[in-house]
Design a protein around this motif. Structure first.
Motif, PDB file in Angstrom:
ATOM      1  N   MET A 153     -37.799  45.014  67.249  1.00  0.00           N
ATOM      2  CA  MET A 153     -36.914  45.262  68.383  1.00  0.00           C
ATOM      3  C   MET A 153     -36.935  44.109  69.367  1.00  0.00           C
ATOM      4  O   MET A 153     -37.902  43.343  69.413  1.00  0.00           O
ATOM      5  CB  MET A 153     -37.368  46.523  69.106  1.00  0.00           C
ATOM      6  CG  MET A 153     -36.355  47.635  69.005  1.00  0.00           C
ATOM      7  SD  MET A 153     -37.102  49.151  69.545  1.00  0.00           S
ATOM      8  CE  MET A 153     -36.817  49.024  71.250  1.00  0.00           C
ATOM      9  N   GLU A 154     -35.889  44.009  70.156  1.00  0.00           N
ATOM     10  CA  GLU A 154     -35.881  43.052  71.235  1.00  0.00           C
ATOM     11  C   GLU A 154     -37.099  43.335  72.112  1.00  0.00           C
ATOM     12  O   GLU A 154     -37.263  44.454  72.616  1.00  0.00           O
ATOM     13  CB  GLU A 154     -34.604  43.185  72.074  1.00  0.00           C
ATOM     14  CG  GLU A 154     -33.335  42.740  71.373  1.00  0.00           C
ATOM     15  CD  GLU A 154     -32.678  43.838  70.550  1.00  0.00           C
ATOM     16  OE1 GLU A 154     -33.291  44.922  70.391  1.00  0.00           O
ATOM     17  OE2 GLU A 154     -31.562  43.618  70.050  1.00  0.00           O
ATOM     18  N   ALA A 155     -37.923  42.324  72.326  1.00  0.00           N
ATOM     19  CA  ALA A 155     -39.189  42.534  73.035  1.00  0.00           C
ATOM     20  C   ALA A 155     -38.953  43.021  74.455  1.00  0.00           C
ATOM     21  O   ALA A 155     -39.758  43.776  75.006  1.00  0.00           O
ATOM     22  CB  ALA A 155     -40.008  41.253  73.038  1.00  0.00           C
ATOM     23  N   ASN A 156     -37.839  42.613  75.044  1.00  0.00           N
ATOM     24  CA  ASN A 156     -37.635  42.959  76.453  1.00  0.00           C
ATOM     25  C   ASN A 156     -37.245  44.419  76.662  1.00  0.00           C
ATOM     26  O   ASN A 156     -37.186  44.888  77.787  1.00  0.00           O
ATOM     27  CB  ASN A 156     -36.572  42.040  77.082  1.00  0.00           C
ATOM     28  CG  ASN A 156     -35.208  42.254  76.470  1.00  0.00           C
ATOM     29  OD1 ASN A 156     -35.073  42.409  75.266  1.00  0.00           O
ATOM     30  ND2 ASN A 156     -34.176  42.276  77.292  1.00  0.00           N
ATOM     31  N   LEU A 157     -36.970  45.129  75.575  1.00  0.00           N
ATOM     32  CA  LEU A 157     -36.609  46.535  75.734  1.00  0.00           C
ATOM     33  C   LEU A 157     -37.831  47.432  75.733  1.00  0.00           C
ATOM     34  O   LEU A 157     -37.746  48.626  75.994  1.00  0.00           O
ATOM     35  CB  LEU A 157     -35.679  46.984  74.597  1.00  0.00           C
ATOM     36  CG  LEU A 157     -34.371  46.212  74.439  1.00  0.00           C
ATOM     37  CD1 LEU A 157     -33.539  46.820  73.326  1.00  0.00           C
ATOM     38  CD2 LEU A 157     -33.575  46.218  75.749  1.00  0.00           C
ATOM     39  N   ILE A 158     -38.968  46.831  75.412  1.00  0.00           N
ATOM     40  CA  ILE A 158     -40.171  47.627  75.146  1.00  0.00           C
ATOM     41  C   ILE A 158     -41.187  47.474  76.269  1.00  0.00           C
ATOM     42  O   ILE A 158     -41.358  46.395  76.820  1.00  0.00           O
ATOM     43  CB  ILE A 158     -40.758  47.165  73.785  1.00  0.00           C
ATOM     44  CG1 ILE A 158     -40.148  48.017  72.682  1.00  0.00           C
ATOM     45  CG2 ILE A 158     -42.251  47.222  73.776  1.00  0.00           C
ATOM     46  CD1 ILE A 158     -40.910  47.993  71.409  1.00  0.00           C
ATOM     47  N   ASP A 159     -41.833  48.581  76.574  1.00  0.00           N
ATOM     48  CA  ASP A 159     -42.989  48.514  77.457  1.00  0.00           C
ATOM     49  C   ASP A 159     -44.195  48.276  76.552  1.00  0.00           C
ATOM     50  O   ASP A 159     -44.516  49.107  75.701  1.00  0.00           O
ATOM     51  CB  ASP A 159     -43.137  49.831  78.227  1.00  0.00           C
ATOM     52  CG  ASP A 159     -44.504  49.923  78.882  1.00  0.00           C
ATOM     53  OD1 ASP A 159     -44.908  48.945  79.534  1.00  0.00           O
ATOM     54  OD2 ASP A 159     -45.173  50.967  78.720  1.00  0.00           O
ATOM     55  N   LYS A 160     -44.818  47.120  76.729  1.00  0.00           N
ATOM     56  CA  LYS A 160     -45.814  46.736  75.739  1.00  0.00           C
ATOM     57  C   LYS A 160     -47.048  47.625  75.775  1.00  0.00           C
ATOM     58  O   LYS A 160     -47.704  47.817  74.756  1.00  0.00           O
ATOM     59  CB  LYS A 160     -46.192  45.266  75.902  1.00  0.00           C
ATOM     60  CG  LYS A 160     -45.075  44.405  75.367  1.00  0.00           C
ATOM     61  CD  LYS A 160     -45.415  42.949  75.279  1.00  0.00           C
ATOM     62  CE  LYS A 160     -44.180  42.219  74.768  1.00  0.00           C
ATOM     63  NZ  LYS A 160     -44.015  40.909  75.343  1.00  0.00           N
ATOM     64  N   PHE A 198     -32.411  51.143  78.260  1.00  0.00           N
ATOM     65  CA  PHE A 198     -31.242  51.600  77.517  1.00  0.00           C
ATOM     66  C   PHE A 198     -29.974  51.152  78.252  1.00  0.00           C
ATOM     67  O   PHE A 198     -29.911  51.214  79.473  1.00  0.00           O
ATOM     68  CB  PHE A 198     -31.256  53.116  77.382  1.00  0.00           C
ATOM     69  CG  PHE A 198     -32.452  53.626  76.617  1.00  0.00           C
ATOM     70  CD1 PHE A 198     -32.380  53.813  75.243  1.00  0.00           C
ATOM     71  CD2 PHE A 198     -33.646  53.887  77.272  1.00  0.00           C
ATOM     72  CE1 PHE A 198     -33.489  54.270  74.535  1.00  0.00           C
ATOM     73  CE2 PHE A 198     -34.758  54.345  76.568  1.00  0.00           C
ATOM     74  CZ  PHE A 198     -34.687  54.528  75.195  1.00  0.00           C
ATOM     75  N   GLU A 199     -28.995  50.729  77.476  1.00  0.00           N
ATOM     76  CA  GLU A 199     -27.780  50.229  78.105  1.00  0.00           C
ATOM     77  C   GLU A 199     -26.955  51.366  78.694  1.00  0.00           C
ATOM     78  O   GLU A 199     -27.021  52.489  78.212  1.00  0.00           O
ATOM     79  CB  GLU A 199     -26.933  49.444  77.093  1.00  0.00           C
ATOM     80  CG  GLU A 199     -26.391  50.256  75.924  1.00  0.00           C
ATOM     81  CD  GLU A 199     -27.342  50.283  74.735  1.00  0.00           C
ATOM     82  OE1 GLU A 199     -28.559  50.108  74.949  1.00  0.00           O
ATOM     83  OE2 GLU A 199     -26.861  50.497  73.613  1.00  0.00           O
ATOM     84  N   HIS A 230     -24.808  44.333  75.718  1.00  0.00           N
ATOM     85  CA  HIS A 230     -25.224  45.628  76.252  1.00  0.00           C
ATOM     86  C   HIS A 230     -25.801  45.433  77.650  1.00  0.00           C
ATOM     87  O   HIS A 230     -26.644  44.572  77.865  1.00  0.00           O
ATOM     88  CB  HIS A 230     -26.259  46.266  75.334  1.00  0.00           C
ATOM     89  CG  HIS A 230     -25.787  46.396  73.915  1.00  0.00           C
ATOM     90  ND1 HIS A 230     -24.945  47.389  73.490  1.00  0.00           N
ATOM     91  CD2 HIS A 230     -26.002  45.613  72.828  1.00  0.00           C
ATOM     92  CE1 HIS A 230     -24.691  47.248  72.207  1.00  0.00           C
ATOM     93  NE2 HIS A 230     -25.323  46.167  71.780  1.00  0.00           N
ATOM     94  N   VAL A 231     -25.342  46.263  78.572  1.00  0.00           N
ATOM     95  CA  VAL A 231     -25.646  46.052  79.982  1.00  0.00           C
ATOM     96  C   VAL A 231     -26.233  47.311  80.600  1.00  0.00           C
ATOM     97  O   VAL A 231     -25.812  48.426  80.279  1.00  0.00           O
ATOM     98  CB  VAL A 231     -24.339  45.710  80.745  1.00  0.00           C
ATOM     99  CG1 VAL A 231     -24.625  45.388  82.198  1.00  0.00           C
ATOM    100  CG2 VAL A 231     -23.604  44.574  80.069  1.00  0.00           C
ATOM    101  N   ARG A 232     -27.228  47.093  81.420  1.00  0.00           N
ATOM    102  CA  ARG A 232     -27.686  48.202  82.252  1.00  0.00           C
ATOM    103  C   ARG A 232     -27.798  47.723  83.693  1.00  0.00           C
ATOM    104  O   ARG A 232     -28.346  46.645  83.951  1.00  0.00           O
ATOM    105  CB  ARG A 232     -29.047  48.721  81.797  1.00  0.00           C
ATOM    106  CG  ARG A 232     -29.455  49.951  82.637  1.00  0.00           C
ATOM    107  CD  ARG A 232     -30.838  50.430  82.306  1.00  0.00           C
ATOM    108  NE  ARG A 232     -31.829  49.443  82.726  1.00  0.00           N
ATOM    109  CZ  ARG A 232     -33.144  49.654  82.630  1.00  0.00           C
ATOM    110  NH1 ARG A 232     -33.590  50.766  82.119  1.00  0.00           N
ATOM    111  NH2 ARG A 232     -33.978  48.733  83.017  1.00  0.00           N
ATOM    112  N   ASP A 233     -27.333  48.527  84.611  1.00  0.00           N
ATOM    113  CA  ASP A 233     -27.393  48.200  86.034  1.00  0.00           C
ATOM    114  C   ASP A 233     -26.953  46.769  86.307  1.00  0.00           C
ATOM    115  O   ASP A 233     -27.605  46.015  87.028  1.00  0.00           O
ATOM    116  CB  ASP A 233     -28.830  48.383  86.569  1.00  0.00           C
ATOM    117  CG  ASP A 233     -29.276  49.829  86.454  1.00  0.00           C
ATOM    118  OD1 ASP A 233     -28.394  50.704  86.296  1.00  0.00           O
ATOM    119  OD2 ASP A 233     -30.495  50.067  86.491  1.00  0.00           O
TER     120      ASP A 233
END
Lengths: 576, 927
Positions: B208-215, B223-224, B244-247
């Motif tokens: 997964m894209e690393a930036n979407l995850i809480d390590k 989530f977008e 994909h965009v959030r806030d």
């Protein structure tokens, strides 16, 4: 700190000057001073080419190259794998996945110690387990032999002389700690070549007459195929497909065509191919060359499991003689060495392995007769099947077909092992029963009473003593959830715990699953865990057996639950 | 009719195409069959391993994988029989056993969990759990959580078959089978180029894209809330993206099924998006404080530095000042005292408006852009030969080729998605011939049939020797030459002296090899040539291209399927910006400014007198500033203070200007010398059309609004135009497109509405309802005679040869992770993480000679300057050569480069100058 460096530091830290270059990047990390990934050190490619020879390098020979390195280094160091990947211009991952798929390759990562030079492989499959393999392994481990490692191995094809072991490539029958210690200390690791019938002896008894008649046109292809069909010769690797029909099917495909001999006899309990190859290799070779002629195969790949080093040596020597004698002019014969993977006995997995890949069975259709080695139509026959070809052609179809009993046709080489007095390859009429075979094997071993038996190796299921009079032939046992397969009959007695037997078999499948499909990869692993539990979840095991049978890609996964289902059905008293 | 078959699907007779799988037939009939390892996307082969799509076929002993099994005549299939349904559910239960629970899962919105819900399967399992691999967070962009892996092998196919970056394998066997990177290293230590195709393919969130995850928890936390279909801002490949965009922040980017990328992206396109959110973004107009002198400095400036030099201003004030100054200088010194540099990163509409402003408002043709530094020589040779500067075939045409030459281009680094098609073509059996002084071992060379690492700058020697071979051995397509070309005899005479045996010395390639590849190219049914800056950035760049054009013309390898000439264009819109007239010698569509009829057309249209003379090019403008001829410049989205050769001279020039207006999104090295800085919009903030290297005009949509007071570039150009007295009144981007399309026949039949509808249309296009022509010049060339002109080339030495003081050859270029001058990519978190520092690539043996170890600091000097940067042992750099990427502001490679120009293309010789290196002991100690 010398003067220069102070000056530089002073300058760098001077007032109003930035301490270091400021750039749009965050400056949190340092650049890697090499290309991405493992750094190919100078000389790594050269070290490998010194072992595998000069280019060109062929992709289908990857496993052969790995063997050459393993034989030389007693392992596959990462440096050599990298060098090989570069020489062959294939991805590192591609080399790695092949190298780690086969049990006989020992991949050693950078910085990891190499394994000891001598490996003792002790068979822990069923017949050897019955003969005390576990105790042998425990005793060997307790010895702590210097420069030696002890590895568990699946069936070595020595079930008649269990427990079996291998020191390097040297097979040891009825292995004991003492013999294994002696051999390993003497570093006696070369295969012992048994006395076998050589080319002159075979030709002296009339061998290769049939092949000559084929090549000279005296025998016609259609006639030969008809003879085999009339003789009811069937595939004796386990599937029992009519041989004549298979040859016709392959011939019907557009050429160029190829052929492979399946000599990856790995079904636990089976050792009849080994027997023929180590005793009468030329009768098999003649059959093979007739088959190649019949389907006009441009090339024949003889795939022999790595557990049979003596067979490999015999075949290399004898094929060489045949080439010199001009018997192979109509085709090209190449011996390929397996590398420790039961699944490569599955014909499409074997083809993948011949192509130098992991032994992952292919999905059918298309069948290998249509799309086989290098995507060409391919005839795949088992060793014993081919062994009978010249004899049937010489003696006529009636001779062979008339030999069966209980509705069977032909002769079968039953590998009989386990709790009998005289285990071994027993040539008997097709359709013989377990009772017949026990009798032919000198009765039960002393002090043992028949409890049940495996009619067809690890995958053929388990039947109780009460069903010892069923004819052991193709199509006869399916209604009982079993099959005869390679005709490996393992006799079990009142000394044997059926739960342990079933678990041993399931562990074997777990180890040997290629890992490709979910039902087999996860199913075998879950089954072992469930079977180890203090009490069995029968409903779950039932569901699991069903999905493995229905949804696995190949026969391994489809049959892996047979012993489990059989012990539940026939031996509930042994189960928790 | 024979290609249709009939089968029974769930009791209904249905028709299927031969070759269609059961899954596909079912899908067409609205029957949903679960699937995990099957990815119904271009380039993915069915593998049938997960067994989630099992169906029952009458008469068969076992179930069949519908994704993989072909429908057959008379087949009776039950897609949801009790047995099939049960098998699928059990497959999910087996997989669930080893998955983290849904509430703990890495991606609860993964395909896996979606199927669990859709099938109504209990999200738990009765099976005991197996031990799973620990998390691997070693890679900046991609989080690896193999505890969620279901061994479906989609990542392996993504990596090895779709993008062919060849990092991922499925190693070991049985339940020990495991996804590995190279030799089972961590992903961060592997050869992974982070194209992210595996992430896009993974059905479980194991990759997964690393930036979407809480390590800490391993759980997806981001989530977008919306998704926009747009384009990648980087190279000329022109990948379509889903952002994909959030806030109002971009979260992640996926590839879209565009004609140039079929869902694929590279590390820049997928992971290099967050520069637009960087705190360095310019958000207010800035005016240089009175009395602050202009200095040249490549060191990045802090906010305090910027505040010391510039003050914030209102748009009104900034624009007034710009317009007033420009008008004043124009009125007192004439239009030729002004100049403009537009951008190949901007849209077609921006390029069109910019050149219109310079021509109509400034009254000069002094307008250029970075095409000058990239493919000017290629375009010059193409215009001379075939009167068209664009490619004759898209790069996807390689899939139809039998022989592919790639010369002076490193597509795996600079056009990574285009490279995937070249690799696929080679794997399919096409011969791939790679010609490059540097190796491409981590690029396309693995798939090459021939790798010719020729001596730097010996292109003409090599290519003329190939032409010699083709002529001498009678491999010329005489019919083609007679029907479609002119000047063949001159070529024949010229190359007579260029036998491979003679040229072997010059180019360092054995004569036999030259002959072999010449024959291969000429004899193959379909051959195609790709080239890049290795060909164009020489003082003999035009000659190099002439040779390539001649090769294609004398063999007739052009104008047919799988043939052609393809200069791989560098920036996302360098094709479009050139087409739109951002070039000093031509109006839109390459009509010369000296062509009176056209000038009159534009004079009437724009209601003004136009400069009848060719304008100055990028480098010439800098010279003209030094000479006091040019006094003011408007620079939009360009960074000559980094990209010009001998950059010190360029920076000095910029300091001399009376008025420098820079419109950009960051305080670039160029903007630092500005009088007024105007905050502009990034690619992801604007509407616009962009034309990729394949001549595909594509529509970009805004994902976000520009930050602060930053404005749309087209509006800023219009604001300046209006203040300079021009009667402009565009309301929206589509108005500009409409005007542009009305004066550019190349855009016939491609309307804005059509682009909104179709997303991409290739020009030229014959009808509003027909696709564009991908392959051009099938019947004739757009020259006056309809023939292509063959122009022979002679040997010209590079301008500056190595000698005793400067014994090595310096070549500059790019890295995979960084783009152009690094203004964007170095501010993209992931890209910065992957390539954080200035490096110089050296051969390990060469390093040994100088006592340099990998990681040491090295001083590289030429007659023009010196820089200090870190040594990288680079397998692909030959001995005798030094390679430096030009993206690093702290060590600008262009401090060193030779500004000598190709006489025709006016492109500098970035690929060859003499240099020397020495170990920088102290800097290394101070590190």
């Amino acid at each position: 700190m010398n003067e220069m460096s102070k000056r530089v530091r002073g300058r760098d830290a001077g007032p109003g000057e930035p301490k270091r270059a400021i750039h749009p990047g965050a400056g949190r990390r340092k650049a890697v001073p090499f290309n991405k990934g493992r750094v190919l050190a100078p000389g790594e490619m050269e070290a490998v080419s010194a072992i595998v020879g000069p280019p060109p390098y062929r992709r289908d020979l990857l496993i052969e190259y790995l063997h050459q390195i393993q034989d030389r280094e007693h392992c596959l160091p990462a440096s050599h794998l990298h060098g090989l990947a570069e020489l062959m211009r294939i991805p590192m991952a591609e080399v790695y996945e092949v190298a780690t798929f086969y049990a006989h390759f020992d991949v050693v990562a950078d910085g990891e110690p190499r394994p000891p030079a001598i490996t003792i492989r002790v068979c822990d499959s069923l017949s050897c387990m019955l003969a005390g393999a576990e105790q042998l392994i425990a005793a060997l481990e307790a010895e702590k032999l210097d420069g030696v490692r002890i590895v568990r191995a699946p069936c070595l094809g020595s079930c008649a002389t269990a427990p079996a072991a291998e020191v390097g490539h040297r097979h040891v029958d009825n292995a004991t700690v003492d013999t294994l210690r002696l051999l390993s200390q003497a570093a006696d690791t070369e295969p012992e070549i048994p006395v076998y019938q050589e080319l002159y002896a075979y030709t002296a008894e009339g061998g290769y007459r049939i092949l000559r008649e084929c090549l000279s046109g005296k025998l016609a292809i259609d006639g030969v195929i008809k003879t085999l069909s009339d003789g009811a010769l069937r595939g004796l690797g386990g599937a029992g497909f009519p041989t004549g029909r298979k040859w016709s099917l392959v011939r019907a495909e557009k050429g160029p065509r190829l052929m492979a001999v399946n000599g990856d006899e790995g079904e636990p309990g089976t050792f009849k191919d080994r027997y023929y190859l180590e005793h009468r290799p030329h009768q098999f070779l003649e059959g093979m060359l007739i088959a190649a002629w019949a389907v006009e195969a441009e090339q024949v790949f003889v795939y022999i499991r790595d557990e049979y080093p003596a067979v490999l040596a015999i075949l290399r020597a004898e094929i060489n003689k045949l080439e010199k004698a001009g018997f192979t002019n109509h085709t090209k014969v190449t011996v390929r060495r397996g590398a420790g993977a039961y699944i490569c006995g599955e014909e499409s997995a074997m083809i993948e392995s011949i192509e130098g890949k992991r032994g992952l069975p292919r999905q059918r259709p298309p069948y290998v007769a249509q799309v086989g080695i290098f995507d060409r139509p391919t005839l795949v026959n088992n060793v014993e099947t081919l062994y009978w070809v010249p004899e049937i052609l010489a003696k006529g179809p009636e001779w062979f077909a008339a030999q069966g009993k209980n509705g069977g046709k032909g002769l079968r080489s039953y590998s009989v092992s386990g709790r009998v007095a005289k285990p071994g390859v027993i040539l008997a009429p097709a359709g013989s029963t377990a009772s017949d075979l026990i009798e032919l094997a000198g009765g039960m071993a002393a002090g043992h009473k028949l409890k049940g038996y495996l009619p067809g190796g690890a995958s053929g299921g388990i039947l109780p003593a009460s069903m010892a009079d069923l004819p052991l032939d193709f199509g006869q046992l399916e209604k009982h959830g079993c099959f005869v397969g390679s005709h490996a009959v393992v006799i079990l007695s009142d000394h044997d715990d059926m739960k342990a037997v079933a678990l041993n078999l399931m562990r074997f499948f777990e180890d040997e699953s290629c890992g490709q499909c979910t039902p087999c990869r996860n199913g075998t692993e879950k089954a072992v865990k469930l079977m180890q539990a203090p009490s069995w979840d029968y409903a779950l095991l039932g569901d699991l057996s069903q999905v493995m049978r229905d949804a696995s890609i190949c026969g391994l996964g489809q049959a892996a639950s047979n012993p489990l289902a059989c012990v539940i059905k026939h031996f509930p008293e042994d189960l928790p | 009719m024979a290609d249709k078959i009939k089968l029974t699907l769930d009791g209904k007779e249905v028709e299927a195409d031969r070759g269609e799988t059961i899954w596909q037939v079912a899908q067409r009939h609205g029957i949903k069959i679960p699937h995990l390892c099957w990815n119904p996307a271009p380039g993915y082969r069915a593998d049938g391993n997960c067994r989630a799509c099992m169906v029952e076929i009458e008469g068969e002993r076992v179930l069949a994988a519908s994704c993989q099994r072909k429908a057959a005549e008379g087949m009776k299939v039950e897609t949801a029989s009790e047995r099939a349904r049960k098998a699928r559910e059990m497959v999910f239960e087996l997989l669930l056993a080893d998955q983290p629970a849904k509430e703990e899962s890495h991606d609860p919105e993964s395909k896996f969990w979606n199927w669990v819900s859709a099938m109504g399967v209990e999200p738990r399992s009765r099976f005991p759990r197996a031990e799973r691999a620990p998390a691997d967070y070693s890679h900046a962009a991609i989080a690896v959580n193999l505890d969620a892996c279901i061994n479906c092998g989609l990542c392996v196919r993504a990596c090895r078959e779709v993008q062919m970056n060849d990092v991922i394998g499925m190693a070991y066997r049985g339940h020990g089978a495991k996804v590995v990177f190279d030799f089972d290293r961590t992903m961060g230590e592997s050869t992974c180029v982070a194209c992210g195709e595996c992430v896009q393919a993974c059905p479980t969130g194991a990759l997964m894209e690393a930036n979407l995850i809480d390590k800490a928890s391993g759980k997806r936390v981001a989530f977008e809330d919306r998704t926009v279909d747009t384009l990648c801002p980087y190279c000329g490949v022109g990948c379509q993206t889903k952002v994909h965009v959030r806030d109002d922040k971009i979260l992640y980017v996926d590839g879209r099924n565009g004609p140039a990328n079929n869902n694929r992206l590279c590390v820049k396109g997928r992971f290099g998006f967050d520069y637009i959110h960087h705190p360095d973004r310019l958000t207010t107009p800035l005016i240089r404080r009175d009395g602050v002198p202009k200095t040249e400095c490549s060191q990045q400036k802090s906010r305090e530095d910027i505040r010391r030099v510039f003050r914030e201003a209102t748009w009104e004030e900034a624009l007034d000042r710009v317009a007033k100054s420009l008008k004043r200088i124009r009125d007192s010194h004439g239009g030729s005292a002004l100049g403009g540099l537009g951008s190949a990163k901007g849209s077609n509409e921006e390029a069109y408006l910019f050149q219109k402003l310079v021509r109509q408002g400034f009254g000069t043709n002094n307008v250029d852009h970075c095409t000058r530094l990239c493919h000017a020589s290629s375009v010059a040779a193409l215009m001379e030969g075939v009167n068209s500067g664009a490619v004759t075939a898209p790069f996807t045409a390689a899939l139809d080729s039998d022989c592919i030459i790639v010369i002076g281009a490193r597509p795996a680094e600079n056009h990574p998605v285009a490279a995937t098609y070249l690799k696929q073509a080679a794997k399919k059996g096409a011969k791939l011939i790679v010609m490059d002084p540097r190796g491409q071992t981590q690029g396309i060379a693995r798939y090459a049939s021939h790798v010719l690492n020729f001596k730097p700058a010996q292109d003409v020697a090599l290519l003329n020797a190939m032409i010699h071979t083709i002529i001498e051995e009678g491999l010329v397509d005489i019919q083609y030459v007679q029907a479609h070309t002119s000047n063949f005899e001159a070529l024949k005479a010229k190359v007579r002296a260029f036998s491979p045996e003679k040229m072997e010395q010059n180019c360092g390639i054995p004569a036999d090899t030259i002959r072999e590849v010449a024959r291969l190219y000429a004899r193959s049914e379909r051959s195609i040539i790709f080239w890049g800056m290795g060909v164009s950035q020489h003082t003999h760049g035009t000659d190099n291209s002439r040779c390539l054009i001649a090769l294609a013309l004398i063999t007739g390898q052009i104008g047919r399927k799988g043939t052609g000439l393809h200069p791989l264009r560098g920036q996302n819109n360098v094709q479009g910006a050139s087409d739109a007239g951002l070039i000093p010698m031509v109006y839109p569509d390459y009509i010369s400014v000296e062509d009176e009829a056209t000038r009159e057309k534009y004079e009437k249209l724009w209601n003004t007198r136009l400069d009848p003379n060719k304008g100055l090019t990028v480098i010439e403008i800098m010279h003209a500033i030094h000479e006091g001829m040019v006094k003011a410049m408007y620079i939009m989205g360009e960074n000559p203070a980094m990209s010009d050769p001998n950059v010190r001279q360029a920076r000095e020039a910029l300091c001399h200007l009376e008025m420098l207006v820079v419109q950009d999104i960051f305080m670039t090295e160029t903007a630092w010398q500005a009088d007024v800085v105007l905050p502009a919009s990034a690619h992801a903030e604007k509407w616009g059309t962009f034309t990729n290297t394949n001549r595909q005009v594509q529509l970009g949509r805004p994902v976000l609004k520009p930050p602060g007071q930053a404005r749309q570039d087209w509006q800023i150009i219009q604001d300046i135009a209006q203040r300079m007295g021009l009667d402009w009144n565009y309301k929206q981007v589509s108005d500009i497109y409409a005007e542009m399309a009305s004066v550019m026949p190349s855009l016939n039949n491609i309307t804005w509405d059509r682009l909104v509808r179709e997303g991409a249309v290739t020009y030229p296009c014959d009808a509003p309802d027909k696709p564009g022509n991908e392959i051009i010049f099938a019947n004739s060339f757009p020259t006056k005679t309809g023939r292509a002109k063959i122009v022979p080339a002679g040997l010209l030495a590079p301008h500056e040869l190595p000698d005793e003081s400067y014994p090595l050859v310096l070549s500059t270029g790019r890295l995979l992770e960084h783009w152009h001058t690094g203004a964007m990519t170095r501010r993209a978190t992931t890209l910065d993480y992957l390539e954080p520092e200035a490096i110089v690539g050296l051969n390990l043996r060469e390093m040994g000679r100088y006592g340099i170890n990998p990681g040491d600091m090295v001083k590289v000097a030429t007659r023009r300057g010196e820089i200090v940067l870190k040594a990288r042992a680079d397998r692909d750099v030959p001995e005798g050569m030094v390679f430096i990427p030009f993206c690093f502001a702290e060590a600008p490679a262009n401090t060193l480069t030779n500004p000598q120009l190709d006489p025709m293309g006016k492109i500098p010789e970035f690929k060859f100058c003499a240099c020397r290196i020495e170990k920088q002991e102290m800097a290394s100690a101070a590190e």
